[in-house]
Scaffold this motif. Structure first.
Motif, PDB file in Angstrom:
ATOM      1  N   GLY A  15       0.767  -1.284  -0.025  1.00 16.82           N
ATOM      2  CA  GLY A  15       0.060   0.021  -0.152  1.00 16.82           C
ATOM      3  C   GLY A  15       0.862   1.223  -0.104  1.00 16.82           C
ATOM      4  O   GLY A  15       0.569   2.293  -0.690  1.00 16.82           O
ATOM      5  N   VAL A  16       1.947   1.385   0.815  1.00  8.38           N
ATOM      6  CA  VAL A  16       2.665   2.576   0.948  1.00  8.38           C
ATOM      7  C   VAL A  16       3.674   2.461  -0.220  1.00  8.38           C
ATOM      8  O   VAL A  16       4.143   3.582  -0.867  1.00  8.38           O
ATOM      9  N   GLY A  17       4.551   1.346  -0.119  1.00 12.00           N
ATOM     10  CA  GLY A  17       5.658   1.250  -1.378  1.00 12.00           C
ATOM     11  C   GLY A  17       5.337   1.518  -2.421  1.00 12.00           C
ATOM     12  O   GLY A  17       5.733   2.065  -3.496  1.00 12.00           O
ATOM     13  N   ASN A  94       9.922  -0.115   3.040  1.00 13.05           N
ATOM     14  CA  ASN A  94       8.310   0.044   3.120  1.00 13.05           C
ATOM     15  C   ASN A  94       7.747  -1.143   3.524  1.00 13.05           C
ATOM     16  O   ASN A  94       6.599  -1.557   2.853  1.00 13.05           O
ATOM     17  N   THR A  95       8.530  -2.014   4.146  1.00 13.90           N
ATOM     18  CA  THR A  95       7.718  -3.181   4.721  1.00 13.90           C
ATOM     19  C   THR A  95       7.452  -2.773   6.301  1.00 13.90           C
ATOM     20  O   THR A  95       7.755  -1.859   6.973  1.00 13.90           O
ATOM     21  N   SER A  96       6.960  -3.913   6.943  1.00 12.14           N
ATOM     22  CA  SER A  96       6.787  -3.934   8.629  1.00 12.14           C
ATOM     23  C   SER A  96       7.345  -4.931   9.129  1.00 12.14           C
ATOM     24  O   SER A  96       7.265  -5.508  10.030  1.00 12.14           O
ATOM     25  N   SER A 177      -3.241   7.344  16.054  1.00 12.45           N
ATOM     26  CA  SER A 177      -3.650   6.146  15.149  1.00 12.45           C
ATOM     27  C   SER A 177      -4.830   6.759  14.183  1.00 12.45           C
ATOM     28  O   SER A 177      -6.000   7.037  14.602  1.00 12.45           O
ATOM     29  N   GLY A 178      -4.546   6.527  12.952  1.00 10.47           N
ATOM     30  CA  GLY A 178      -5.739   7.037  12.073  1.00 10.47           C
ATOM     31  C   GLY A 178      -6.722   5.812  12.134  1.00 10.47           C
ATOM     32  O   GLY A 178      -7.890   6.298  11.914  1.00 10.47           O
ATOM     33  N   THR A 179      -6.439   4.476  12.222  1.00  8.30           N
ATOM     34  CA  THR A 179      -7.314   3.584  12.253  1.00  8.30           C
ATOM     35  C   THR A 179      -8.234   3.794  13.756  1.00  8.30           C
ATOM     36  O   THR A 179      -9.580   3.933  13.591  1.00  8.30           O
ATOM     37  N   MET A 180      -7.768   4.054  14.619  1.00 12.00           N
ATOM     38  CA  MET A 180      -8.430   4.294  16.129  1.00 12.00           C
ATOM     39  C   MET A 180      -9.198   5.579  15.831  1.00 12.00           C
ATOM     40  O   MET A 180     -10.342   5.677  16.440  1.00 12.00           O
ATOM     41  N   THR A 210      -5.587   0.503   8.305  1.00 13.14           N
ATOM     42  CA  THR A 210      -5.016  -0.421   9.223  1.00 13.14           C
ATOM     43  C   THR A 210      -3.481  -0.773   8.952  1.00 13.14           C
ATOM     44  O   THR A 210      -3.143  -1.034   7.790  1.00 13.14           O
ATOM     45  N   GLU A 211      -2.971  -1.467   9.913  1.00 11.56           N
ATOM     46  CA  GLU A 211      -1.763  -2.241   9.647  1.00 11.56           C
ATOM     47  C   GLU A 211      -2.004  -3.575   8.975  1.00 11.56           C
ATOM     48  O   GLU A 211      -3.366  -3.948   8.973  1.00 11.56           O
ATOM     49  N   PRO A 212      -0.990  -3.996   8.357  1.00 10.26           N
ATOM     50  CA  PRO A 212      -1.337  -5.292   7.600  1.00 10.26           C
ATOM     51  C   PRO A 212      -2.350  -6.382   8.114  1.00 10.26           C
ATOM     52  O   PRO A 212      -3.230  -6.841   7.626  1.00 10.26           O
ATOM     53  N   ARG A 225       3.809   2.074  19.793  1.00 15.83           N
ATOM     54  CA  ARG A 225       4.944   2.548  19.106  1.00 15.83           C
ATOM     55  C   ARG A 225       5.258   3.888  18.842  1.00 15.83           C
ATOM     56  O   ARG A 225       6.287   4.350  18.980  1.00 15.83           O
ATOM     57  N   LYS A 226       4.288   4.591  18.739  1.00 18.22           N
ATOM     58  CA  LYS A 226       4.431   6.064  18.188  1.00 18.22           C
ATOM     59  C   LYS A 226       4.760   7.001  19.409  1.00 18.22           C
ATOM     60  O   LYS A 226       5.541   7.888  19.301  1.00 18.22           O
ATOM     61  N   VAL A 227       3.970   6.713  20.365  1.00 17.65           N
ATOM     62  CA  VAL A 227       4.285   7.310  21.536  1.00 17.65           C
ATOM     63  C   VAL A 227       5.750   7.294  22.141  1.00 17.65           C
ATOM     64  O   VAL A 227       6.408   8.033  22.379  1.00 17.65           O
ATOM     65  N   ALA A 343      -3.146   8.519   8.093  1.00 16.09           N
ATOM     66  CA  ALA A 343      -3.000   7.223   7.709  1.00 16.09           C
ATOM     67  C   ALA A 343      -3.468   6.919   6.194  1.00 16.09           C
ATOM     68  O   ALA A 343      -4.335   7.885   5.806  1.00 16.09           O
ATOM     69  N   GLY A 344      -3.141   5.946   5.639  1.00 18.35           N
ATOM     70  CA  GLY A 344      -3.589   5.740   4.346  1.00 18.35           C
ATOM     71  C   GLY A 344      -2.103   5.714   3.526  1.00 18.35           C
ATOM     72  O   GLY A 344      -1.124   6.483   3.914  1.00 18.35           O
ATOM     73  N   GLY A 345      -2.160   5.135   2.364  1.00 18.19           N
ATOM     74  CA  GLY A 345      -0.988   5.097   1.567  1.00 18.19           C
ATOM     75  C   GLY A 345      -0.476   6.333   1.187  1.00 18.19           C
ATOM     76  O   GLY A 345       0.730   6.551   0.995  1.00 18.19           O
TER      77      GLY A 345
HETATM   78  P1  NHO Z   1       1.701  -3.795   3.061  1.00 18.87           P
HETATM   79  O1  NHO Z   1       0.778  -3.339   2.037  1.00 18.87           O
HETATM   80  O2  NHO Z   1       1.481  -4.942   3.788  1.00 18.87           O
HETATM   81  O3  NHO Z   1       2.952  -3.826   2.309  1.00 18.87           O
HETATM   82  C1  NHO Z   1       4.157  -4.440   2.790  1.00 18.87           C
HETATM   83  C2  NHO Z   1       5.028  -4.693   1.652  1.00 18.87           C
HETATM   84  O4  NHO Z   1       6.277  -5.384   2.242  1.00 18.87           O
HETATM   85  C3  NHO Z   1       4.625  -5.834   0.629  1.00 18.87           C
HETATM   86  O5  NHO Z   1       5.060  -5.394  -0.705  1.00 18.87           O
HETATM   87  C4  NHO Z   1       5.540  -7.049   1.052  1.00 18.87           C
HETATM   88  O6  NHO Z   1       5.461  -7.894   0.022  1.00 18.87           O
HETATM   89  C5  NHO Z   1       6.729  -6.266   1.462  1.00 18.87           C
HETATM   90  N1  NHO Z   1       7.598  -7.265   2.476  1.00 18.87           N
HETATM   91  C6  NHO Z   1       7.332  -7.574   3.640  1.00 18.87           C
HETATM   92  N2  NHO Z   1       8.003  -8.246   4.481  1.00 18.87           N
HETATM   93  C7  NHO Z   1       8.973  -8.340   3.690  1.00 18.87           C
HETATM   94  C8  NHO Z   1      10.699  -8.705   3.367  1.00 18.87           C
HETATM   95  N3  NHO Z   1      11.132  -9.305   4.624  1.00 18.87           N
HETATM   96  N4  NHO Z   1      11.406  -8.475   2.207  1.00 18.87           N
HETATM   97  C9  NHO Z   1      10.773  -7.976   1.339  1.00 18.87           C
HETATM   98  N5  NHO Z   1       9.656  -7.262   1.389  1.00 18.87           N
HETATM   99  C10 NHO Z   1       8.827  -7.354   2.244  1.00 18.87           C
HETATM  100  O7  NHO Z   1       1.744  -2.523   4.067  1.00 18.87           O
HETATM  101  P2  NHO Z   1       1.877  -0.969   3.995  1.00 18.87           P
HETATM  102  O8  NHO Z   1       0.378  -0.666   4.444  1.00 18.87           O
HETATM  103  O9  NHO Z   1       2.271  -0.497   2.757  1.00 18.87           O
HETATM  104  O10 NHO Z   1       2.740  -0.491   5.124  1.00 18.87           O
HETATM  105  C11 NHO Z   1       4.135  -0.552   4.771  1.00 18.87           C
HETATM  106  C12 NHO Z   1       5.137  -0.078   6.037  1.00 18.87           C
HETATM  107  O11 NHO Z   1       4.554   1.353   6.492  1.00 18.87           O
HETATM  108  C13 NHO Z   1       4.735  -0.765   7.386  1.00 18.87           C
HETATM  109  O12 NHO Z   1       5.801  -0.760   8.120  1.00 18.87           O
HETATM  110  C14 NHO Z   1       3.511   0.298   8.223  1.00 18.87           C
HETATM  111  O13 NHO Z   1       3.685   0.099   9.429  1.00 18.87           O
HETATM  112  C15 NHO Z   1       4.145   1.615   7.695  1.00 18.87           C
HETATM  113  N6  NHO Z   1       3.021   2.462   7.782  1.00 18.87           N
HETATM  114  C16 NHO Z   1       2.045   2.376   7.140  1.00 18.87           C
HETATM  115  C17 NHO Z   1       0.733   3.514   7.461  1.00 18.87           C
HETATM  116  C18 NHO Z   1      -0.404   3.392   6.537  1.00 18.87           C
HETATM  117  O14 NHO Z   1      -1.085   4.305   6.648  1.00 18.87           O
HETATM  118  N7  NHO Z   1      -0.767   2.169   5.710  1.00 18.87           N
HETATM  119  C19 NHO Z   1       1.087   4.484   8.253  1.00 18.87           C
HETATM  120  C20 NHO Z   1       2.504   4.676   8.736  1.00 18.87           C
HETATM  121  C21 NHO Z   1       3.382   3.522   8.590  1.00 18.87           C
HETATM  122  O15 NHO Z   1       0.789   6.580   9.212  1.00 18.87           O
HETATM  123  C22 NHO Z   1       0.214   5.280   8.714  1.00 18.87           C
HETATM  124  C23 NHO Z   1      -0.205   4.705  10.084  1.00 18.87           C
HETATM  125  O16 NHO Z   1       0.401   4.783  11.092  1.00 18.87           O
HETATM  126  C24 NHO Z   1      -1.175   3.669  10.030  1.00 18.87           C
HETATM  127  C25 NHO Z   1      -1.668   2.995  11.121  1.00 18.87           C
HETATM  128  N8  NHO Z   1      -2.220   1.703  11.083  1.00 18.87           N
HETATM  129  C26 NHO Z   1      -2.879   4.051  11.799  1.00 18.87           C
HETATM  130  O17 NHO Z   1      -2.569   5.052  12.219  1.00 18.87           O
HETATM  131  O18 NHO Z   1      -3.852   3.411  11.758  1.00 18.87           O
END
Ligand code: NHO
Length: 363
Positions: A15-17, A94-96, A177-180, A210-212, A225-227, A343-345
């Motif tokens: 989503g983010v990547g 861009n992984t978790s 948290s965007g989700t919360m 949400t997180e994955p 984690r953020k705090v 939150a969001g990609g």
């Molecule tokens: P996805 O969509 O699951 O993508 C993960 C990618 O990583 C996939 O392409 C997967 O194949 C790859 N991958 C996983 N493990 C791997 C490995 N070992 N080697 C190579 N590739 C690997 O996850 P997202 O949504 O794109 O998130 C990516 C990162 O961004 C995560 O660390 C997540 O915590 C972080 N992030 C996302 C968001 C968001 O909105 N989606 C936010 C912040 C950080 O500000 C946002 C936030 O805090 C969201 C939170 N849930 C909230 O506030 O509600």
């Protein structure tokens, strides 16, 4: 200044990547003075790279990786490959992945800079936190993680500015948290009755907030984690997310659910419990919200549900907005407040792209 040659490696194209890659393509097109080339791209089970580090076309990178990519190298092999690149390297994580996060010191020590929205490295053990910044120092590399708190909002950079200009942070409080935020804003709105808790959780996942695995949001750990990240930047050596109270919204009975999907399927059985919290707050003329706070003076950190009067800025949030109030000596009785979509990609990728630009000008 002459154009700079920098090699970029992108790990994670979810989503983010994937949005990050389109922003990278936009930057390449519109800011020709920032000269970089993509030399490595990977997802969970595939990678695309060339022995001679020749440039990978950004627009077609994901499709080419999916069609012709090779097996994913082990992390030490990725580090060796990147350390041998002809130019300075920025690794965008861009992984978790916890394993990648734990390898940050190894990347940084070899001179590879890191830009990432992944919270794991900065909210793991305090030892890892210290190792990361020590490794960057010894490797002459940089590490930026704006999107680890508040997505694209200027939270980490603001916190660094306080610390590096001699202000003193006394308290940080907010909806992290965007989700919360989305869940409580639609479950317990200021007007109307709101929708069912479990329906909201499903919708938040569909919207990409949400997180994955949505349990990582509902167990309070994402906020914790953020705090922690902000507390550490402000100077509190918080050991781990277990060092302070964190309220989980996962029903005990579902803690052992095998997958995020199974969890979502059974969640409606427990809607009544959340309803009780909502009604209790309503009876006190308030609404329930999920917040995090750090009192730098008493060193008290907590994460969980609290009640707010309808006039409180925390009660008036909309959508998936975050709000973070910084109380500092300099700002006195009126805190500096940052509010916006958290939150969001799209907005998360912006924080990553913005960091990349900051690192590029320093390499
Ligand atoms: P996805 O969509 O699951 O993508 C993960 C990618 O990583 C996939 O392409 C997967 O194949 C790859 N991958 C996983 N493990 C791997 C490995 N070992 N080697 C190579 N590739 C690997 O996850 P997202 O949504 O794109 O998130 C990516 C990162 O961004 C995560 O660390 C997540 O915590 C972080 N992030 C996302 C968001 C968001 O909105 N989606 C936010 C912040 C950080 O500000 C946002 C936030 O805090 C969201 C939170 N849930 C909230 O506030 O509600």
């Amino acid at each position: 200044a002459p154009p700079k040659n920098v090699n970029i490696a992108v790990i994670g194209t979810g989503g983010v990547g994937s949005v990050f890659l389109s922003q990278l393509a936009w930057i390449a097109k519109h800011t020709p003075s920032t000269h970089f080339s993509l030399c490595y791209i990977a997802m969970i089970d595939k990678a695309l790279y060339h022995k001679d580090y020749s440039e990978i076309d950004i627009d077609t990178a994901v499709a080419t990786m999916e069609a012709t990519g090779s097996a994913l190298p082990a992390i030490p092999a990725i580090i060796d490959y990147l350390a041998g690149a002809p130019h300075k390297v920025i690794m965008v994580d861009n992984t978790s992945s916890g394993a990648i996060a734990e390898s940050y010191p190894a990347f940084l020590r070899r001179g590879i800079s890191i830009v990432t929205p992944n919270k794991k490295a900065f909210s793991g053990s305090y030892q890892l936190w210290q190792d990361i910044f020590a490794a960057a120092q010894s490797g002459g590399s940089l590490v930026y993680h704006e999107s680890s708190v508040g997505a694209g909002m200027p939270i980490i950079s603001t916190m660094k500015d306080f610390v590096q200009t001699g202000d003193e942070v006394t308290k940080i409080e907010g909806v992290f948290s965007g989700t919360m935020s989305y869940l409580f804003n639609s479950f317990a709105p200021l007007r109307g009755t709101g929708s069912k808790w479990s329906d909201n959780v499903k919708k938040a996942k569909e919207l990409g907030f949400t997180e994955p695995d949505p349990r990582d949001d509902l167990n309070g750990l994402d906020v914790a984690r953020k705090v922690m990240i902000l507390g550490r930047l402000a100077g509190l050596p918080i050991e781990s997310p277990n060092s302070f109270p964190v309220q989980s919204l996962i029903p005990k009975e579902l803690e052992s659910a095998k997958s995020g999907d199974e969890f979502l399927q059974r969640l409606p059985e427990f809607d009544e419990r959340m309803e009780e919290h909502k009604v209790a707050a309503q009876n006190a003329g308030k609404v329930v919200r999920f917040i995090g706070s750090i009192d730098m003076v008493s060193k008290h950190v907590k994460v969980g549900m609290e009640w707010f009067y309808p006039s409180d800025p925390i009660a008036t949030l909309k959508g998936s907005d975050n709000i973070i109030s910084f109380h500092t000596k300099r700002y006195g009785s009126m805190p500096l407040i940052v509010r916006g979509q958290g939150a969001g990609g799209d907005v998360t990728a912006m924080g990553v792209s913005g960091d990349l630009l900051k690192v590029l000008v320093q390499l």
